[in-house]
Structures are given as C-alpha cells and as structure tokens.
Design an enzyme around this catalytic site. Structure first.
Site, mmCIF file in Angstrom:
data_model
loop_
_atom_site.group_PDB
_atom_site.id
_atom_site.type_symbol
_atom_site.label_atom_id
_atom_site.label_comp_id
_atom_site.label_asym_id
_atom_site.label_seq_id
_atom_site.Cartn_x
_atom_site.Cartn_y
_atom_site.Cartn_z
ATOM 1 N N ARG A 232 0.825 -1.219 0.000
ATOM 2 C CA ARG A 232 0.000 0.000 0.000
ATOM 3 C C ARG A 232 0.857 1.266 0.000
ATOM 4 O O ARG A 232 0.455 2.275 -0.572
ATOM 5 C CB ARG A 232 -0.958 -0.001 1.188
ATOM 6 C CG ARG A 232 -2.173 -0.871 0.931
ATOM 7 C CD ARG A 232 -3.102 -0.862 2.098
ATOM 8 N NE ARG A 232 -4.398 -1.419 1.732
ATOM 9 C CZ ARG A 232 -5.346 -1.704 2.601
ATOM 10 N NH1 ARG A 232 -5.161 -1.498 3.888
ATOM 11 N NH2 ARG A 232 -6.498 -2.204 2.197
ATOM 12 N N LYS A 394 -16.123 -16.291 3.088
ATOM 13 C CA LYS A 394 -17.332 -15.622 3.584
ATOM 14 C C LYS A 394 -18.417 -15.471 2.534
ATOM 15 O O LYS A 394 -18.487 -14.467 1.848
ATOM 16 C CB LYS A 394 -16.966 -14.244 4.133
ATOM 17 C CG LYS A 394 -16.064 -14.297 5.346
ATOM 18 C CD LYS A 394 -15.446 -12.951 5.629
ATOM 19 C CE LYS A 394 -14.311 -12.659 4.695
ATOM 20 N NZ LYS A 394 -13.608 -11.420 4.907
ATOM 21 N N GLY A 550 -8.217 -8.862 0.190
ATOM 22 C CA GLY A 550 -6.999 -8.943 0.973
ATOM 23 C C GLY A 550 -6.231 -10.242 0.798
ATOM 24 O O GLY A 550 -5.039 -10.241 0.454
ATOM 25 N N GLY A 573 -12.516 -4.439 1.379
ATOM 26 C CA GLY A 573 -13.928 -4.059 1.487
ATOM 27 C C GLY A 573 -14.332 -3.072 0.405
ATOM 28 O O GLY A 573 -15.422 -3.167 -0.171
#
Ligand SMILES: Nc1ncnc2c1ncn2[C@@H]1O[C@H](COP(=O)(O)OP(=O)(O)OP(=O)(O)O)[C@@H](O)[C@H]1O
Ligand SMILES: O=C(O)[C@H](O)COP(=O)(O)O
Length: 597
Positions: A232, A394, A550, A573
């Site tokens: 990042r 998920k 991620g 997200g």
C-alpha cells in the site's frame, strides 16, 4: 480526458474564474434522502427553461440559463442539453438541502460548478426553496412525472434515484420535437461521471500549494512493529511523487489499524514514515498529531516538494464519526484535498469524506483513479467473455457481489470455502466442510438466478479434503459430491483445476476475489496458485486480469505473480462494495468531471 468538458474546465481555470468550476458542497450531517433528476431541457436559445425547473428552484433556473449559454456548444448540443439536479435532503430537522449539484451533460461541463455558482450566491434561498419544493405538494407532483427507483436503503440513509423519462418530461418541459440533429436517445447522465483527478489540473497550479493527500497506508506490522507488506505504501508513491515534483507541499494522512483508545504506539505511523523516507529518497517527517497547533506550524514550515506525514487520524474517535469540527480542523490551511486511499474510500470518515465539505478542490489521486478505472471499468464495460472467480470463506459478504457479477459476466467460477454452502443447497454431502447454514437458501436462489440469466455458474468437480484444519492434516482427493463424514474440503482438486483452466481459456476479462483454498497451508495452496498462474498466462495473451480482496492479493504476492496481473487492487472491502455497485462515500465527495461520450 477528452471532450469539450475538459476544455471548458481549463478555460475557466486559466481565466481564474474558479467559482464557475468549483463545486460547492453543503454540509450533510445526516443525509436522509438523495434525489437525482435527469431533466431534459431545451437548448439555451429556447429558454426560459422548463416550468419543472422553475418549480424546483427559480434562482437556479435563472443561473442555469445564463451559464448554459456560456458553456453549451451551440453546434453539437443545440437541440438538447440535460441537466441533473442532485439534492441531499436532511431528514432529521425537517427538510433542509445539504448538497446540490447540477450536471450539464450536454455541455459536458462540471455542472456541479455551475450550480455552485448559482447556489453560492443564494445558498439560503436555495435551501429554503428546495426544501419547500420537496416538502409536500411539489414532490407529489414530481413523483407523478418522474419514475422513482429505490437504489439503496440504509438505516440512516435512503437513496432514491429518480430518472425522468424523456416522454414524461417532454410533456412537463414542453420540449420541441426532435429535429434529428441530436443525441436525444442517449440516457441523461447515468454512469458517465468521472472524478477530477490531480492530472486534470495544470500541474503548475500545485506549485507552492499545500495539498492534503489522504492515502491508505494501513499496512500490516509484526510484533516488532516492522512492516511485513509495504504494497500500500508503494502504491501511494505515484501521487506523492507527482505532487512533490510539481512543487506542492504534501501533507499526507492515513489511518493504521483500528485504535479505539486514542494514541497507542502500536498504531503509530512511525514505521510508515521510515519506509516512505526510504522509498521516496527524501525525509518524510512524522508529525506528532494530525491536528493542532504543532501540526499547523509544521505545515506552515513546509517547503515546496516536502512531505509531512500526519499521525494516525484514527487516534481521534471523531475521525470515524465523520465529525464536522474534526473535518474542519483537518482542512485548515489546505489548498487541495486529494483522496488516494482507495482501500478506505468505502468509509464515510472525516479524512476521507467529511473534509471535502471544507475545501474548494477535491481531487482523485492516481491510485484511486486507477482502481476505479479497473474495478468499475471492468464491471461496466468488460471485454467479453468476462469470467469472475469468487472464492474465500465468507459467502455472506460475497453473495451480493456474486449477484451483481451475474449481470455482467458470462461465467462465474466459485471456489474456496463458500462452495460447500452451494453443495449443500444441491443436497450433496459435504462432511465437516465450512457451511453457512443460513445462506443455503440464498445459494439455491443464486444458482436459479444464474440459470435465468444464462450465466454459467461453475462449481469444482473435486476437492482436496482434510481430516482436520491444520497444515499437517491427512488429505484425500474426493468428488465434490461425496466428501466423507468428518472430512472437510480445504482446496479445489486436480480435476477442478483443469475444469477452471478450461473455463478460463477464452476469457478476455477475468476478475478474481477470494482464494480457492486455505492457501496459507502449503498442501491446500495448489488451487489458488494454479488460478493465479492461469490468470498470469491470460494477461500475457492480452486479457484484462484484475485481483481484489486482501487474501487473494496476498496469495498472488506469495505466488510471485502480482506483477503479471493487469491490476492488483489495494482495497478489500472497498473493492467488494464497488463491485456490488455501491457508491463509495470518499469517491462521491470528489469533484465531478463530465465527459460527453
Ligand atoms: N475451503 C475452505 N475452507 C475454509 N476456509 C477457506 C477455504 N478456502 C479458502 N478459505 C479461507 O478463506 C480466507 C479468505 O477469504 P476472504 O473471503 O476473506 O477472501 P479475501 O480475498 O480476503 O477477500 P476480502 O478481502 O474481500 O474479504 C483465507 O484465509 C482462506 O484460508
Ligand atoms: O484494510 C482496509 O481494508 C482499509 O485500510 C480499511 O480499513 P478498515 O476496514 O479498518 O476501515
């Protein structure tokens, strides 16, 4: 960027007539309703404008009339110009207009600027006029003319997008007949907006100016507070370097982690300042705070090309509350606000969104621009065949993504832990594999939806099953439909790898979110790495390949293939929300550029 909007914008800039191009935002403390109208209006020459516009907001109509004649290209857009009015109306204290922007599509001008000029002069009147226009009778009248679409509903925010149909509006606005010289069939402004980027402004404008850059420098640290992955930070460099080269004084802000108790050493951006210093080859000082007198004097002492890193903005609870006073403090002595924190753009926080209300120029950084270009671009205009690969554990957080992707994809490949919920939905035995019981019905519906939409929903034919969730588990390859009791699927099997490779072979666009297995354990990493390799091959053959999420990004990095993808997203997200078609608050707060296609 091309198109007349650019030129109009630059003209305005050079002439120093900034008020024309600078959108003005009214404070939104609790937006309850956003209504967006696409109004089809007659050309400037045929003004007075529509009764509907007058009805809405007489001062705006007057300003629109004069500004439109200044900007609209008389030849190309003679017949028709569209105007959108976006209104945020506060719901908690009666109706008060918090934000308004007009988007003159036909003239391709940043019409939020046009409206800004109109409303800046009459802000109080505007608020009152618009509030009353929507408080009762007028809204009902409008509703009968405008088709309202419920776009999204949240506890504190209800977003309604109302699009006027040409037919209904033409009655209201008494439009002239189509003389065949225009683009009248084109939808008004939908989906055409692009945010102003730092490159949309002459770089000379930054010389000696203080530019607040909100980056996402939220990197993982180990127990010794060393950075374990600086992706990042590296991704943020192009924006910083572009600005420092242009002679800007860069004030860099970020969060790190989720501190809840004020300042804490383990959440300090100190290691980030060190890494930035190394990567930029210049000293990046860490300010002791992100607001306050000391910070102010440090900012005042900056020289052209300097970079000052503010301390973690989340050391103040006001950051996540998007507090007005805190936003104001962050904005003090700032000439430009630049959002480059794509990974945090889905958060409506003070440093990502709130601050935008108190600066005159809100621009997208180069990373944010690239992320939006790839992620939105891929979904909105994919080169076909378009294949999405969705994995991870998920299902609950990805179900809406899968649903949205089905609207644009030719194939959706599913892997990772979520497949077992689908297998259960098909009545198959999944042993002790991960299943989200309450999502079985949803999985069934998704399979049905895929059939209805003619999208190929591909589930793996075999899996690698383990007798425990551990790196040293005993494993066996079994058909996806018969995982023995007590065994759990932790990776896709060898036949599934071939099956997925075959499905991907003709893909021209591939989007991947979520690993195919528990890649953190070597014996369950094969499926994930095979997909990464296949994508790398596809990239070399000219396909567009995008990886988000991620763990998926970590897997691609681990496989050493990150640079073989067209784009590796820095947002987890945020990338999911974008793929679901949600508006990211940080992005929404930036200035618009309107380009006429
Ligand atoms: N079959 C499986 N059973 C259990 N866990 C799995 C399985 N396959 C993958 N996983 C786990 O899923 C996790 C990643 O899931 P996740 O949905 O968070 O993906 P992601 O790429 O991080 O996306 P995002 O950041 O958008 O959440 C990994 O830690 C991986 O071990
Ligand atoms: O890591 C991320 O996804 C971003 O930095 C956002 O962090 P958050 O989820 O703590 O807001």
């Amino acid at each position: 960027m091309c198109g007349p909007g650019r030129h109009a914008h630059q003209r305005a800039n050079r002439s120093g007539n900034a008020s024309i191009i600078q959108p003005h935002h009214y404070r939104t403390s609790s937006p309850a309703l956003l209504i967006k109208f696409h109004l089809v209006l007659p050309p400037a020459s045929k003004f007075p404008p529509s009764p509907l516009l007058h009805h809405l907001h007489p001062p705006l109509a007057t300003h629109y009339s004069s500004l439109l004649s200044a900007f609209a290209s008389p030849r190309k857009y003679r017949w028709r110009t569209s105007l959108s009015v976006a209104l945020c109306i506060l719901g908690n204290s009666g109706l008060a207009v918090s934000k308004m922007e007009t988007l003159a599509m036909g003239a391709s001008v940043s019409a939020s600027g046009l409206c800004a000029r109109a409303t800046a002069q009459t802000s109080q009147t505007s608020r009152a006029a618009l509030a009353s226009a929507f408080s009762g009778k007028s809204l009902r009248a409008l509703k009968s003319n405008v088709s309202l679409t419920l776009a999204s509903q949240r506890p504190r925010q209800l977003r309604v997008v109302a699009e006027a149909q040409k037919e209904t509006l033409s009655k209201t606005a008494q439009l002239p007949e189509d003389d065949g010289t225009s683009d009248v069939q084109r939808p008004a402004t939908k989906g055409s907006d692009r945010k102003m980027s730092i490159k949309d402004i002459d770089s000379k404008e930054y010389k000696g100016k203080t530019v607040f850059v909100r980056a996402d420098l939220n990197v993982p640290l180990n127990d010794q507070l060393e950075i374990t992955d600086d992706t990042r930070i590296r991704a943020s460099l192009p924006t910083i370097q572009y600005l420092t080269k242009a002679g800007a004084k860069v004030v860099l802000a970020s969060h790190l982690g989720r501190p809840k108790k004020g300042p804490e050493e383990r959440f300090s951006l100190k290691p980030v300042a060190g890494r930035l210093t190394e990567l930029l080859g210049q000293t990046v000082e860490l300010a002791p705070d992100c607001i306050g007198d000391e910070v102010k004097s440090k900012i005042a002492g900056l020289k052209e090309g300097d970079v000052l890193l503010l301390e973690n903005v989340r050391f103040y609870k006001e950051e996540e509350k998007n507090d007005i006073e805190f936003s104001k403090k962050l904005s003090e002595n700032i000439d430009f606000f630049v959002l480059d924190a794509f990974g945090t753009a889905h958060r409506a926080h003070a440093s990502t969104a709130g601050i935008a209300d108190y600066v005159t120029s809100r621009l997208a950084g180069l990373l944010l621009e690239k992320e939006l270009e790839y992620l939105s671009g891929v979904v909105q205009k994919p080169t076909k065949p378009f294949v999405a690969i969705v994995g991870g554990s998920k299902i609950s957080s990805k179900i809406t993504v899968i649903e949205s992707l089905m609207n644009v994809c030719d194939k959706v490949i599913l892997g990772g832990g979520m497949i077992f919920t689908f297998f259960r939905a098909e009545g198959k035995s999944v042993g002790s594999s991960l299943v989200e019981e309450d999502k079985i019905e949803l999985a069934k519906n998704l399979a049905e939806l895929a059939k209805k939409k003619g999208v190929e929903l591909i589930l793996p034919v075999d899996v690698i099953a383990a007798d425990k969730f551990a790196p040293d588990a005993n494993v066996q390859t079994c058909s996806a439909s018969s995982i023995p009791d007590g065994w759990m699927g932790l990776d896709i099997g060898p036949d599934a790898i071939k099956q997925f490779q075959e499905a991907l072979s003709d893909a021209k666009t591939v989007l991947w979110n979520g690993p195919m297995g528990v890649f953190e354990f070597e014996q369950f990493a094969k499926g994930t790495f095979a997909v990464a390799e296949t994508m790398a091959e596809l990239t070399s053959k000219g396909a567009i390949t995008v990886v988000g999420g991620g763990d998926s990004v970590a897997a691609v990095e681990k496989a050493g293939l990150a640079d073989k993808m067209s784009h590796v997203s820095t947002g987890g997200g945020a990338s999911l929300e974008l793929l679901e078609g949600k508006v990211l608050p940080g992005v929404a707060a930036l200035d618009d550029v309107r380009i006429h296609a």
